[in-house]
Design a protein around this motif. Structure first.
Motif, PDB file in Angstrom:
ATOM      1  N   SER A 202       0.822  -1.205   0.000  1.00  0.00           N
ATOM      2  CA  SER A 202       0.000   0.000   0.000  1.00  0.00           C
ATOM      3  C   SER A 202       0.856   1.255   0.000  1.00  0.00           C
ATOM      4  O   SER A 202       0.582   2.211  -0.737  1.00  0.00           O
ATOM      5  N   GLU A 203       1.894   1.257   0.815  1.00  0.00           N
ATOM      6  CA  GLU A 203       2.757   2.439   0.888  1.00  0.00           C
ATOM      7  C   GLU A 203       3.510   2.658  -0.410  1.00  0.00           C
ATOM      8  O   GLU A 203       3.659   3.800  -0.872  1.00  0.00           O
ATOM      9  N   CYS A 204       3.967   1.568  -1.029  1.00  0.00           N
ATOM     10  CA  CYS A 204       4.640   1.692  -2.332  1.00  0.00           C
ATOM     11  C   CYS A 204       3.690   2.278  -3.367  1.00  0.00           C
ATOM     12  O   CYS A 204       4.048   3.179  -4.143  1.00  0.00           O
ATOM     13  N   ALA A 205       2.453   1.777  -3.397  1.00  0.00           N
ATOM     14  CA  ALA A 205       1.480   2.257  -4.381  1.00  0.00           C
ATOM     15  C   ALA A 205       1.171   3.727  -4.167  1.00  0.00           C
ATOM     16  O   ALA A 205       1.106   4.508  -5.131  1.00  0.00           O
ATOM     17  N   GLU A 206       0.983   4.136  -2.925  1.00  0.00           N
ATOM     18  CA  GLU A 206       0.641   5.529  -2.645  1.00  0.00           C
ATOM     19  C   GLU A 206       1.779   6.481  -2.974  1.00  0.00           C
ATOM     20  O   GLU A 206       1.546   7.662  -3.242  1.00  0.00           O
ATOM     21  N   ARG A 207       3.010   5.984  -2.969  1.00  0.00           N
ATOM     22  CA  ARG A 207       4.159   6.823  -3.283  1.00  0.00           C
ATOM     23  C   ARG A 207       4.579   6.705  -4.748  1.00  0.00           C
ATOM     24  O   ARG A 207       5.604   7.256  -5.149  1.00  0.00           O
ATOM     25  N   GLY A 208       3.796   5.962  -5.535  1.00  0.00           N
ATOM     26  CA  GLY A 208       4.108   5.829  -6.946  1.00  0.00           C
ATOM     27  C   GLY A 208       5.315   4.956  -7.239  1.00  0.00           C
ATOM     28  O   GLY A 208       5.932   5.070  -8.305  1.00  0.00           O
ATOM     29  N   LEU A 209       5.629   4.059  -6.333  1.00  0.00           N
ATOM     30  CA  LEU A 209       6.761   3.152  -6.512  1.00  0.00           C
ATOM     31  C   LEU A 209       6.300   1.856  -7.168  1.00  0.00           C
ATOM     32  O   LEU A 209       5.120   1.485  -7.090  1.00  0.00           O
ATOM     33  N   PRO A 210       7.205   1.121  -7.803  1.00  0.00           N
ATOM     34  CA  PRO A 210       6.839  -0.206  -8.325  1.00  0.00           C
ATOM     35  C   PRO A 210       6.379  -1.115  -7.188  1.00  0.00           C
ATOM     36  O   PRO A 210       6.794  -0.950  -6.032  1.00  0.00           O
ATOM     37  N   ALA A 211       5.530  -2.068  -7.516  1.00  0.00           N
ATOM     38  CA  ALA A 211       5.117  -3.050  -6.509  1.00  0.00           C
ATOM     39  C   ALA A 211       6.344  -3.782  -5.979  1.00  0.00           C
ATOM     40  O   ALA A 211       7.283  -4.062  -6.737  1.00  0.00           O
ATOM     41  N   PRO A 212       6.372  -4.082  -4.692  1.00  0.00           N
ATOM     42  CA  PRO A 212       7.554  -4.745  -4.137  1.00  0.00           C
ATOM     43  C   PRO A 212       7.752  -6.142  -4.716  1.00  0.00           C
ATOM     44  O   PRO A 212       6.783  -6.876  -4.949  1.00  0.00           O
ATOM     45  N   VAL A 213       9.003  -6.500  -4.952  1.00  0.00           N
ATOM     46  CA  VAL A 213       9.338  -7.877  -5.325  1.00  0.00           C
ATOM     47  C   VAL A 213       9.233  -8.721  -4.058  1.00  0.00           C
ATOM     48  O   VAL A 213       9.758  -8.343  -3.009  1.00  0.00           O
ATOM     49  N   VAL A 214       8.524  -9.840  -4.115  1.00  0.00           N
ATOM     50  CA  VAL A 214       8.355 -10.704  -2.943  1.00  0.00           C
ATOM     51  C   VAL A 214       9.161 -11.977  -3.155  1.00  0.00           C
ATOM     52  O   VAL A 214       8.999 -12.661  -4.176  1.00  0.00           O
ATOM     53  N   ASP A 222      22.355 -21.291   2.444  1.00  0.00           N
ATOM     54  CA  ASP A 222      22.385 -21.554   1.002  1.00  0.00           C
ATOM     55  C   ASP A 222      21.122 -21.028   0.325  1.00  0.00           C
ATOM     56  O   ASP A 222      21.176 -20.380  -0.725  1.00  0.00           O
ATOM     57  N   ALA A 223      19.961 -21.321   0.926  1.00  0.00           N
ATOM     58  CA  ALA A 223      18.700 -20.870   0.352  1.00  0.00           C
ATOM     59  C   ALA A 223      18.601 -19.345   0.378  1.00  0.00           C
ATOM     60  O   ALA A 223      18.085 -18.725  -0.564  1.00  0.00           O
ATOM     61  N   ALA A 224      19.108 -18.739   1.458  1.00  0.00           N
ATOM     62  CA  ALA A 224      19.088 -17.278   1.547  1.00  0.00           C
ATOM     63  C   ALA A 224      19.965 -16.660   0.462  1.00  0.00           C
ATOM     64  O   ALA A 224      19.620 -15.634  -0.128  1.00  0.00           O
ATOM     65  N   ALA A 225      21.104 -17.297   0.181  1.00  0.00           N
ATOM     66  CA  ALA A 225      21.983 -16.795  -0.881  1.00  0.00           C
ATOM     67  C   ALA A 225      21.288 -16.861  -2.234  1.00  0.00           C
ATOM     68  O   ALA A 225      21.412 -15.954  -3.067  1.00  0.00           O
ATOM     69  N   ARG A 226      20.514 -17.914  -2.464  1.00  0.00           N
ATOM     70  CA  ARG A 226      19.759 -18.020  -3.724  1.00  0.00           C
ATOM     71  C   ARG A 226      18.684 -16.941  -3.800  1.00  0.00           C
ATOM     72  O   ARG A 226      18.421 -16.374  -4.872  1.00  0.00           O
ATOM     73  N   ALA A 227      18.047 -16.649  -2.669  1.00  0.00           N
ATOM     74  CA  ALA A 227      17.019 -15.608  -2.644  1.00  0.00           C
ATOM     75  C   ALA A 227      17.619 -14.245  -2.962  1.00  0.00           C
ATOM     76  O   ALA A 227      17.033 -13.451  -3.703  1.00  0.00           O
ATOM     77  N   VAL A 228      18.793 -13.970  -2.412  1.00  0.00           N
ATOM     78  CA  VAL A 228      19.462 -12.698  -2.691  1.00  0.00           C
ATOM     79  C   VAL A 228      19.823 -12.607  -4.174  1.00  0.00           C
ATOM     80  O   VAL A 228      19.650 -11.557  -4.814  1.00  0.00           O
ATOM     81  N   ALA A 229      20.308 -13.689  -4.735  1.00  0.00           N
ATOM     82  CA  ALA A 229      20.630 -13.698  -6.166  1.00  0.00           C
ATOM     83  C   ALA A 229      19.394 -13.400  -7.000  1.00  0.00           C
ATOM     84  O   ALA A 229      19.460 -12.677  -8.011  1.00  0.00           O
ATOM     85  N   GLU A 230      18.245 -13.928  -6.574  1.00  0.00           N
ATOM     86  CA  GLU A 230      16.990 -13.675  -7.282  1.00  0.00           C
ATOM     87  C   GLU A 230      16.632 -12.188  -7.247  1.00  0.00           C
ATOM     88  O   GLU A 230      16.168 -11.618  -8.246  1.00  0.00           O
ATOM     89  N   LEU A 231      16.872 -11.556  -6.117  1.00  0.00           N
ATOM     90  CA  LEU A 231      16.566 -10.134  -5.989  1.00  0.00           C
ATOM     91  C   LEU A 231      17.414  -9.276  -6.916  1.00  0.00           C
ATOM     92  O   LEU A 231      16.983  -8.221  -7.388  1.00  0.00           O
ATOM     93  N   LEU A 232      18.624  -9.724  -7.156  1.00  0.00           N
ATOM     94  CA  LEU A 232      19.566  -8.931  -7.952  1.00  0.00           C
ATOM     95  C   LEU A 232      19.534  -9.278  -9.433  1.00  0.00           C
ATOM     96  O   LEU A 232      20.237  -8.638 -10.228  1.00  0.00           O
ATOM     97  N   ALA A 233      18.734 -10.254  -9.816  1.00  0.00           N
ATOM     98  CA  ALA A 233      18.806 -10.771 -11.185  1.00  0.00           C
ATOM     99  C   ALA A 233      17.875 -10.051 -12.154  1.00  0.00           C
ATOM    100  O   ALA A 233      18.012 -10.191 -13.365  1.00  0.00           O
ATOM    101  N   GLY A 234      16.923  -9.268 -11.663  1.00  0.00           N
ATOM    102  CA  GLY A 234      15.944  -8.653 -12.553  1.00  0.00           C
ATOM    103  C   GLY A 234      16.528  -7.515 -13.368  1.00  0.00           C
ATOM    104  O   GLY A 234      17.663  -7.075 -13.148  1.00  0.00           O
TER     105      GLY A 234
END
Length: 333
Positions: A202-214, A222-234
């Protein structure tokens, strides 16, 4: 082999009186008179045998027990819930009430629970809805409730959506426009997670920001490292992470280290709960404190107001202002 529990029948036999006499004497039954010699004989027999009247039996006679039942959501008992329970206990136990806590799994189990325990009052820590509260109140058991958000004026708020909004407000103030939400993988925190994520969106939308990546972040390096890589891959990598809680934030920081990344230079990270270890994260974790001790203290006072209205409780002027979520600023953002 465990020793057999001493019963009222044992005391009666030892004292040479009837079992009903034992019950009347030890429970100070009104409108029953016995010679003081009989009373002394019963009390001495109970002392010698180590007998104490059953709490369940007392509750059955009175229609209520001397306990306060704290009902928890069916979720892990983390730092916040533990602090709230401890504070409720500190407030009500000096006035003769024993605090017991149980998880709420479904409406049927809750109904069985309060019918069995017959508590003097119930503290609802975001475990069951207002409809169930009304049903319990109709049975004569006062309920003090804490919901997941503000709204109902009779309910104390645990501002979950406000937490998400506060995350985004802080990160935007730090210059971030592409924000991710790091979610827990524990299915039992679903309602809390949903409300916090709603606040971020809601706060992102009201400020005109892109929807958050979830992205789901397990408590595994190991799984956390993969999640971080996913965040940086777009095509437009995120620059800041709103974590479901401090533990998830720790996992994100661990995953970042596996990639040689640091906070806040590569990714800003913010958590929730302000658990004691947050200040020792690398770097120290910016987080949100929702003041569970204040919520517990306020609930304890409201319980006493319902249970013992004749009590004059000392003023607690600081409680109202401390109910809101509070940003704890450290170096991770």
């Amino acid at each position: 082999m465990a020793a057999r529990r001493v019963t009222a029948r044992d005391v009666a036999r030892h004292a040479g009186v009837s079992q009903s006499t034992v019950s009347y004497v030890l429970n100070d039954a009104p409108n029953q008179t016995f010679p003081e010699t009989t009373r002394a004989k019963v009390r001495q027999a109970a002392k010698e045998l180590g007998y104490t009247p059953s709490a369940a039996a007392r509750a059955l006679r009175r229609g209520t027990s001397e306990s306060v039942l704290v009902v928890l959501p069916d979720a892990p008992i983390g730092e916040n819930l533990a602090r709230a329970i401890e504070t409720i206990t500190e407030i009500v136990e000096p006035h003769g009430y024993t605090v017991v806590y149980r998880r709420q799994q479904d409406a049927r189990s809750l109904s069985s629970l309060w019918h069995e325990l017959m508590p003097a009052a119930i503290a609802n820590l975001a475990a069951f809805p207002v409809e169930e509260r009304e049903r319990i109140e109709q049975a004569g058991i006062p309920v003090v409730a804490s919901g997941l958000d503000f709204g109902d004026s009779q309910v104390l708020g645990m501002p979950q959506s406000v937490v998400g909004r506060l995350h985004v407000q802080h990160l935007v103030d730090r210059g971030h426009r592409r924000i991710a939400f790091a979610a827990s993988t524990d299915p039992k925190v679903g309602e809390f997670l949903t409300r916090r994520l709603e606040g971020v969106r809601s706060e992102c939308a009201e400020r005109g920001l892109p929807a958050p990546v979830v992205v789901a972040v397990p408590l595994d390096e190991d799984a956390a490292a993969r999640a971080v890589a996913e965040l940086l891959a777009g095509p437009e990598p995120v620059t800041a992470v709103s974590a479901y809680n401090d533990e998830i934030a720790f996992a994100v920081l661990a995953g970042m280290r596996r990639h040689g990344l640091t906070a806040p230079d590569d990714l800003a990270v913010i958590g929730v709960d302000n658990i004691p270890l947050a200040q020792f994260a690398v770097p120290p974790l910016t987080t949100v404190d929702i003041h569970p001790d204040v919520i517990g203290r306020r609930m304890g006072r409201l319980l006493l107001e319902r249970l013992k209205p004749e009590l004059v409780l000392p003023a607690a002027a600081s409680e109202a202002s401390a109910m809101a979520a509070e940003l704890v600023l450290r170096r991770s953002t």
